[in-house]
Design a protein around this motif. Structure first.
Motif, PDB file in Angstrom:
ATOM      1  N   MET A 154       0.417  -1.419  -0.008  1.00 35.06           N
ATOM      2  CA  MET A 154      -0.181   0.185  -0.293  1.00 35.06           C
ATOM      3  C   MET A 154       1.161   1.392   0.312  1.00 35.06           C
ATOM      4  N   THR A 155       0.529   2.008  -1.197  1.00 38.51           N
ATOM      5  CA  THR A 155       1.354   3.244  -1.227  1.00 38.51           C
ATOM      6  C   THR A 155       0.917   4.435  -0.403  1.00 38.51           C
ATOM      7  N   VAL A 156       1.718   5.011   0.821  1.00 33.57           N
ATOM      8  CA  VAL A 156       0.844   6.405   1.574  1.00 33.57           C
ATOM      9  C   VAL A 156       0.752   7.425   0.600  1.00 33.57           C
ATOM     10  N   THR A 157      -0.546   7.862   0.323  1.00 31.70           N
ATOM     11  CA  THR A 157      -0.744   9.387  -0.221  1.00 31.70           C
ATOM     12  C   THR A 157      -0.617  10.491   0.418  1.00 31.70           C
ATOM     13  N   ARG A 158      -0.568  11.790  -0.762  1.00 30.21           N
ATOM     14  CA  ARG A 158      -0.475  13.154   0.527  1.00 30.21           C
ATOM     15  C   ARG A 158      -1.147  12.963   1.102  1.00 30.21           C
ATOM     16  N   ASN A 159      -2.930  12.964   1.355  1.00 31.81           N
ATOM     17  CA  ASN A 159      -3.976  12.456   1.778  1.00 31.81           C
ATOM     18  C   ASN A 159      -3.699  11.848   3.466  1.00 31.81           C
ATOM     19  N   VAL A 160      -3.324  10.520   2.983  1.00 30.86           N
ATOM     20  CA  VAL A 160      -3.068   9.772   4.218  1.00 30.86           C
ATOM     21  C   VAL A 160      -2.651  11.053   5.208  1.00 30.86           C
ATOM     22  N   VAL A 161      -1.931  11.188   4.847  1.00 27.92           N
ATOM     23  CA  VAL A 161      -0.434  12.322   5.868  1.00 27.92           C
ATOM     24  C   VAL A 161      -1.046  13.434   5.563  1.00 27.92           C
ATOM     25  N   ARG A 162      -2.396  14.363   5.068  1.00 31.13           N
ATOM     26  CA  ARG A 162      -2.838  15.879   4.972  1.00 31.13           C
ATOM     27  C   ARG A 162      -4.087  14.990   6.681  1.00 31.13           C
ATOM     28  N   ASP A 163      -4.504  13.426   6.367  1.00 32.12           N
ATOM     29  CA  ASP A 163      -5.421  13.305   7.788  1.00 32.12           C
ATOM     30  C   ASP A 163      -4.608  12.948   8.770  1.00 32.12           C
ATOM     31  N   LEU A 164      -3.351  12.397   8.763  1.00 30.98           N
ATOM     32  CA  LEU A 164      -2.438  12.339  10.098  1.00 30.98           C
ATOM     33  C   LEU A 164      -1.978  13.663  11.131  1.00 30.98           C
ATOM     34  N   LEU A 165      -1.766  14.554  10.013  1.00 33.52           N
ATOM     35  CA  LEU A 165      -0.936  15.433  10.857  1.00 33.52           C
ATOM     36  C   LEU A 165      -1.554  16.124  11.723  1.00 33.52           C
ATOM     37  N   PRO A 166      -2.813  16.731  11.954  1.00 35.59           N
ATOM     38  CA  PRO A 166      -3.431  17.106  13.374  1.00 35.59           C
ATOM     39  C   PRO A 166      -2.791  16.061  14.390  1.00 35.59           C
ATOM     40  N   VAL A 167      -2.615  15.072  14.232  1.00 36.44           N
ATOM     41  CA  VAL A 167      -2.536  13.785  16.040  1.00 36.44           C
ATOM     42  C   VAL A 167      -1.188  14.043  15.834  1.00 36.44           C
ATOM     43  N   TYR A 168       0.089  14.281  14.250  1.00 40.35           N
ATOM     44  CA  TYR A 168       1.490  14.648  14.438  1.00 40.35           C
ATOM     45  C   TYR A 168       1.674  15.904  15.201  1.00 40.35           C
ATOM     46  N   LEU A 169       0.912  16.858  15.050  1.00 36.93           N
ATOM     47  CA  LEU A 169       1.917  18.161  15.809  1.00 36.93           C
ATOM     48  C   LEU A 169       0.938  18.024  16.460  1.00 36.93           C
ATOM     49  N   ALA A 170       0.558  17.477  16.822  1.00 38.67           N
ATOM     50  CA  ALA A 170      -0.643  17.156  18.550  1.00 38.67           C
ATOM     51  C   ALA A 170       0.627  16.652  19.472  1.00 38.67           C
ATOM     52  N   GLY A 171       1.059  15.774  18.755  1.00 41.80           N
ATOM     53  CA  GLY A 171       2.412  15.151  19.515  1.00 41.80           C
ATOM     54  C   GLY A 171       1.528  14.037  20.359  1.00 41.80           C
ATOM     55  N   ASP A 172       0.806  13.406  19.600  1.00 42.36           N
ATOM     56  CA  ASP A 172      -0.221  12.476  20.242  1.00 42.36           C
ATOM     57  C   ASP A 172      -0.338  11.002  19.417  1.00 42.36           C
ATOM     58  N   ALA A 173       0.452  11.300  17.839  1.00 44.54           N
ATOM     59  CA  ALA A 173       0.967  10.033  17.457  1.00 44.54           C
ATOM     60  C   ALA A 173       2.108   9.188  17.661  1.00 44.54           C
ATOM     61  N   SER A 174       1.192   7.961  17.925  1.00 47.66           N
ATOM     62  CA  SER A 174       1.983   6.607  17.899  1.00 47.66           C
ATOM     63  C   SER A 174       4.021   6.756  16.832  1.00 47.66           C
ATOM     64  N   LYS A 175       4.354   6.157  17.238  1.00 51.57           N
ATOM     65  CA  LYS A 175       5.855   6.282  16.592  1.00 51.57           C
ATOM     66  C   LYS A 175       5.590   5.777  15.676  1.00 51.57           C
ATOM     67  N   GLU A 176       5.290   4.833  15.388  1.00 53.80           N
ATOM     68  CA  GLU A 176       4.597   4.468  13.545  1.00 53.80           C
ATOM     69  C   GLU A 176       4.858   5.575  12.810  1.00 53.80           C
ATOM     70  N   THR A 177       3.267   6.203  13.083  1.00 52.65           N
ATOM     71  CA  THR A 177       2.314   7.091  12.379  1.00 52.65           C
ATOM     72  C   THR A 177       3.738   8.489  12.555  1.00 52.65           C
ATOM     73  N   ILE A 178       4.400   8.506  13.684  1.00 56.55           N
ATOM     74  CA  ILE A 178       5.761   9.377  13.391  1.00 56.55           C
ATOM     75  C   ILE A 178       6.784   9.449  12.063  1.00 56.55           C
ATOM     76  N   THR A 179       7.052   8.048  12.163  1.00 59.66           N
ATOM     77  CA  THR A 179       8.035   7.261  11.800  1.00 59.66           C
ATOM     78  C   THR A 179       7.384   8.124  10.256  1.00 59.66           C
ATOM     79  N   LEU A 180       6.584   7.248   9.777  1.00 62.42           N
ATOM     80  CA  LEU A 180       5.463   7.295   8.487  1.00 62.42           C
ATOM     81  C   LEU A 180       5.594   8.864   7.661  1.00 62.42           C
ATOM     82  N   VAL A 181       5.102   9.688   8.141  1.00 64.31           N
ATOM     83  CA  VAL A 181       4.980  11.439   8.506  1.00 64.31           C
ATOM     84  C   VAL A 181       6.103  12.186   8.055  1.00 64.31           C
TER      85      VAL A 181
END
Length: 136
Positions: free
Chosen positions: A1-28
């Motif tokens: 599965m490829t990660v698209t820009r829209n998927v990363v945009r969906d993850l950005l609020p969690v990433y910027l809030a600092g609530d993301a898991s280590k795997e999500t942080i690495t992916l972003v």
């Protein structure tokens, strides 16, 4: 599965809030290394700070204390209103006739007491209106 820009945009609020898991942080962060335009947007968004708004002090204890205070005031305003309403009608028996103390002998005092009674009845009505939500 490829990660698209829209998927990363969906993850950005969690990433910027600092609530993301280590795997999500690495992916972003891996995706942002490849997409410099989105990385600059994230950097800009990360530097923004929201103004802090004070939380109003509404807690269950404060509400309970306020209701108790209103119930106490409701009782006291009714008692004072009743006393000031009835007292101008007070009288004494002297021999075989009745002497009214405030209405006939001191009408100004009687009227002042009735004005005070009217104010207390209005206060009592306001308190009862405020307590109508609680059903008390």
């Amino acid at each position: 599965m490829t990660v698209t820009r829209n998927v990363v945009r969906d993850l950005l609020p969690v990433y910027l809030a600092g609530d993301a898991s280590k795997e999500t942080i690495t992916l972003v962060e891996e995706f942002l290394k490849a997409d410099h335009e989105l990385a600059s947007e994230v950097a800009t968004a990360g530097n923004l700070s929201l103004p802090s708004t004070p939380v109003p002090p509404t807690s269950e204890k404060e509400t309970l204390d306020s209701t108790r205070r209103l119930l106490k005031h409701r009782t006291s305003t009714m008692a004072v209103a009743l006393v000031f309403t009835v007292l101008p009608f007070s009288f004494v028996f002297k021999g075989s006739h009745i002497t009214f103390l405030l209405i006939r002998d001191a009408p100004a005092v009687g009227i002042a007491w009735w004005v005070t009674a009217a104010i207390m009845w209005i206060c009592h009505a306001v308190i009862r209106y405020r307590l109508r939500v609680s059903g008390l």
